[in-house]
Design an enzyme around this catalytic site. Structure first.
Site, mmCIF file in Angstrom:
data_model
loop_
_atom_site.group_PDB
_atom_site.id
_atom_site.type_symbol
_atom_site.label_atom_id
_atom_site.label_comp_id
_atom_site.label_asym_id
_atom_site.label_seq_id
_atom_site.Cartn_x
_atom_site.Cartn_y
_atom_site.Cartn_z
ATOM 1 N N ASN A 11 -0.002 -2.183 2.237
ATOM 2 C CA ASN A 11 -0.721 -2.248 0.964
ATOM 3 C C ASN A 11 0.001 -1.348 -0.031
ATOM 4 O O ASN A 11 -0.144 -0.141 0.006
ATOM 5 C CB ASN A 11 -2.175 -1.770 1.192
ATOM 6 C CG ASN A 11 -2.967 -1.693 -0.099
ATOM 7 O OD1 ASN A 11 -2.542 -2.214 -1.130
ATOM 8 N ND2 ASN A 11 -4.118 -1.035 -0.050
ATOM 9 N N TRP A 12 0.787 -1.978 -0.879
ATOM 10 C CA TRP A 12 1.613 -1.197 -1.816
ATOM 11 C C TRP A 12 0.829 -0.637 -2.997
ATOM 12 O O TRP A 12 1.358 0.120 -3.797
ATOM 13 C CB TRP A 12 2.761 -2.060 -2.337
ATOM 14 C CG TRP A 12 3.839 -2.293 -1.331
ATOM 15 C CD1 TRP A 12 3.894 -1.796 -0.053
ATOM 16 C CD2 TRP A 12 5.033 -3.062 -1.514
ATOM 17 N NE1 TRP A 12 5.048 -2.212 0.559
ATOM 18 C CE2 TRP A 12 5.763 -2.989 -0.315
ATOM 19 C CE3 TRP A 12 5.550 -3.809 -2.576
ATOM 20 C CZ2 TRP A 12 6.983 -3.640 -0.147
ATOM 21 C CZ3 TRP A 12 6.757 -4.448 -2.410
ATOM 22 C CH2 TRP A 12 7.473 -4.367 -1.212
ATOM 23 N N LYS A 13 -0.403 -1.104 -3.156
ATOM 24 C CA LYS A 13 -1.237 -0.669 -4.296
ATOM 25 C C LYS A 13 -0.461 -0.902 -5.602
ATOM 26 O O LYS A 13 0.226 -1.907 -5.708
ATOM 27 C CB LYS A 13 -1.669 0.781 -4.102
ATOM 28 C CG LYS A 13 -2.288 0.994 -2.709
ATOM 29 C CD LYS A 13 -2.971 2.301 -2.538
ATOM 30 C CE LYS A 13 -3.564 2.374 -1.142
ATOM 31 N NZ LYS A 13 -4.339 3.577 -0.924
ATOM 32 N N HIS A 94 -11.203 -3.486 -1.016
ATOM 33 C CA HIS A 94 -10.613 -2.161 -0.779
ATOM 34 C C HIS A 94 -11.446 -1.117 -1.521
ATOM 35 O O HIS A 94 -11.947 -1.366 -2.621
ATOM 36 C CB HIS A 94 -9.155 -2.147 -1.259
ATOM 37 C CG HIS A 94 -8.429 -0.915 -0.835
ATOM 38 N ND1 HIS A 94 -8.594 0.288 -1.483
ATOM 39 C CD2 HIS A 94 -7.575 -0.680 0.188
ATOM 40 C CE1 HIS A 94 -7.851 1.203 -0.869
ATOM 41 N NE2 HIS A 94 -7.227 0.640 0.155
ATOM 42 N N GLU A 96 -10.686 1.328 -3.234
ATOM 43 C CA GLU A 96 -10.238 1.657 -4.600
ATOM 44 C C GLU A 96 -10.733 0.618 -5.598
ATOM 45 O O GLU A 96 -11.004 0.938 -6.756
ATOM 46 C CB GLU A 96 -8.702 1.795 -4.622
ATOM 47 C CG GLU A 96 -8.280 3.115 -3.982
ATOM 48 C CD GLU A 96 -6.909 3.098 -3.335
ATOM 49 O OE1 GLU A 96 -6.130 2.161 -3.567
ATOM 50 O OE2 GLU A 96 -6.623 4.045 -2.577
ATOM 51 N N GLU A 165 -11.476 1.495 7.081
ATOM 52 C CA GLU A 165 -10.773 2.508 6.292
ATOM 53 C C GLU A 165 -11.754 3.559 5.789
ATOM 54 O O GLU A 165 -12.346 3.386 4.706
ATOM 55 C CB GLU A 165 -10.101 1.855 5.085
ATOM 56 C CG GLU A 165 -8.995 0.901 5.430
ATOM 57 C CD GLU A 165 -7.921 0.896 4.352
ATOM 58 O OE1 GLU A 165 -6.775 1.158 4.676
ATOM 59 O OE2 GLU A 165 -8.267 0.672 3.188
ATOM 60 N N GLY A 171 -5.119 8.321 1.778
ATOM 61 C CA GLY A 171 -4.255 9.100 0.882
ATOM 62 C C GLY A 171 -4.430 10.602 0.964
ATOM 63 O O GLY A 171 -3.968 11.332 0.087
ATOM 64 N N SER A 211 -4.085 7.224 5.883
ATOM 65 C CA SER A 211 -3.083 8.250 6.217
ATOM 66 C C SER A 211 -2.288 7.942 7.485
ATOM 67 O O SER A 211 -1.972 8.848 8.260
ATOM 68 C CB SER A 211 -3.741 9.627 6.320
ATOM 69 O OG SER A 211 -4.261 10.009 5.069
ATOM 70 N N GLY A 232 -0.881 2.370 3.578
ATOM 71 C CA GLY A 232 -0.694 2.531 2.131
ATOM 72 C C GLY A 232 0.641 3.191 1.833
ATOM 73 O O GLY A 232 1.704 2.567 1.928
HETATM 74 P P1 PGA Z 1 -2.881 5.412 2.846
HETATM 75 O O1 PGA Z 1 -3.711 4.194 2.226
HETATM 76 O O2 PGA Z 1 -2.115 4.893 4.029
HETATM 77 O O3 PGA Z 1 -1.973 5.864 1.733
HETATM 78 O O4 PGA Z 1 -3.881 6.466 3.242
HETATM 79 C C1 PGA Z 1 -4.325 3.237 3.050
HETATM 80 C C2 PGA Z 1 -5.069 2.237 2.199
HETATM 81 O O5 PGA Z 1 -5.677 2.605 1.203
HETATM 82 O O6 PGA Z 1 -5.079 1.032 2.507
#
Ligand code: PGA
Length: 252
Positions: A11-13, A94, A96, A165, A171, A211, A232
Site C-alpha cells: 500500500n503505497w498510500k 483503510h 486513513e 490493521e 506507521g 509497521s 505501507g
Molecule cells: P505501515 O502502514 O506499514 O506504514 O505501518 C500499513 C498500512 O497502513 O496499510
C-alpha cells in the site's frame, strides 16, 4: 498442514512523487525471483496505476473505489474503470480513509458490494484505535467486519481478503505482537463462521498490517491464522519489499 499461499499487499498510500519512481520499482521487481508461495499485489495511487507494470506474479491493486459504475461523481473512480486498466484488487475502508475522508461502515459496505460486482477482490481493512486490557477492541473489529460484509453472498465472502490493521500500529514502528494479531485473525474467522459457516471462513485470507518491516515480517507469517501482510512504508523501496517477500520462504 497444507502449505499456506501468502498474499503480500504493498500500500503505497500517497507516494511516490513521480512516474519514474514507479517505473524503477517495477523494473527492480521484474528481475527478482518472487517466491512461488506468494501472491503479490502492488497498490499505487490512482494517477500511477497506468505506469505500473504488473506481471504474472505481480497483480495491480487500487487504494480505493467508488460504489457507482458511472455518472456525475466528481473526483471518483469506479470499479469498471479500474478493471479496464488491469486492476484486480482494491483496498477498502483503510483507517486513513475512515479518518480523513470520513468513510463510514455503510460506505465501506457499498464499496465491497461494488467491488464484487465488478469482479475485483476487496481487501477490507478493520482494526481498533487503541487496545484496552478488557478486550473491548474485539467489539470494534466485530462491528466493522459485520458492517463491511453485510448482505454479501457466501460465495463472495469466501473470496474476500480482510486486513487486520490496528490503527495504533500503523506507521508507528510499533507493530502488534504476532500472537495478538493471530488472535484477532482467529476472531475475524469466527465472526465470518457465525455469519455463514466455518468452511467459508476457512477460505478467507486474513492479513496483518501495521509497521511491518523485513525484520518482523516472518514472525507474523509464522502465525497459523495469518495468510499475508499489508505493508505501507516498507513497501515503497523495492529492496525492502523484496526482502519482506523472501520472508515467506522461511515460513513455508
Ligand atoms: P505501515 O502502514 O506499514 O506504514 O505501518 C500499513 C498500512 O497502513 O496499510
Amino acid at each position: 498442514m497444507a502449505k499456506k499461499k501468502f498474499l503480500l499487499v504493498a500500500n503505497w498510500k500517497m507516494n511516490p512523487k513521480t512516474p519514474k519512481e514507479v517505473g524503477r520499482f517495477f523494473a527492480v521487481c521484474k528481475k527478482a525471483q518472487i517466491p512461488k508461495n506468494v501472491d503479490v499485489v502492488i497498490a499505487p495511487p490512482f494517477p500511477f496505476l497506468a505506469y505500473a507494470r504488473p506481471t504474472k506474479k505481480i497483480a495491480l491493486g487500487a487504494q480505493d473505489v467508488f460504489w457507482e459504475p458511472e455518472g456525475s461523481y466528481t473526483g471518483e473512480v469506479s470499479g469498471s474503470m479500474l478493471k479496464n486498466i488491469g486492476v484486480s484488487h482494491v483496498i477498502i475502508g483503510h483507517s486513513e480513509r475512515r479518518r480523513y475522508q470520513g468513510e463510514t461502515d455503510e460506505v465501506v459496505n457499498k464499496k465491497v458490494h461494488h467491488a464484487f460486482k465488478m469482479k475485483l477482490t476487496p481487501i477490507v481493512c478493520v482494526g481498533e484505535t487503541s487496545r484496552d486490557g478488557d478486550g473491548a477492541f474485539f467489539a470494534v473489529i466485530k462491528s466493522q467486519l459485520t458492517w463491511a460484509l453485510a448482505k454479501i453472498s457466501r460465495r463472495d465472502i469466501s473470496r474476500v481478503v480482510i486486513a487486520y490493521e490496528p490503527i495504533w500500529a500503523i506507521g508507528t514502528g510499533k507493530p502488534a505482537k504476532p500472537g495478538d494479531a493471530n488472535e484477532a485473525a482467529l476472531f475475524i474467522k469466527k465472526i465470518i463462521a457465525d455469519m455463514h459457516n466455518s468452511r467459508t471462513a476457512k477460505k478467507v485470507r486474513v492479513l496483518y498490517g501495521g509497521s511491518i518491516d523485513p525484520h518482523n515480517a516472518a514472525s507474523f507469517l509464522w502465525e497459523q491464522e495469518i495468510t499475508g501482510l499489508l505493508v505501507g512504508k516498507e513497501s515503497r523501496d523495492p529492496k525492502s519489499f523484496l526482502n519482506i517477500l523472501q520472508c515467506s520462504l522461511l515460513t513455508s
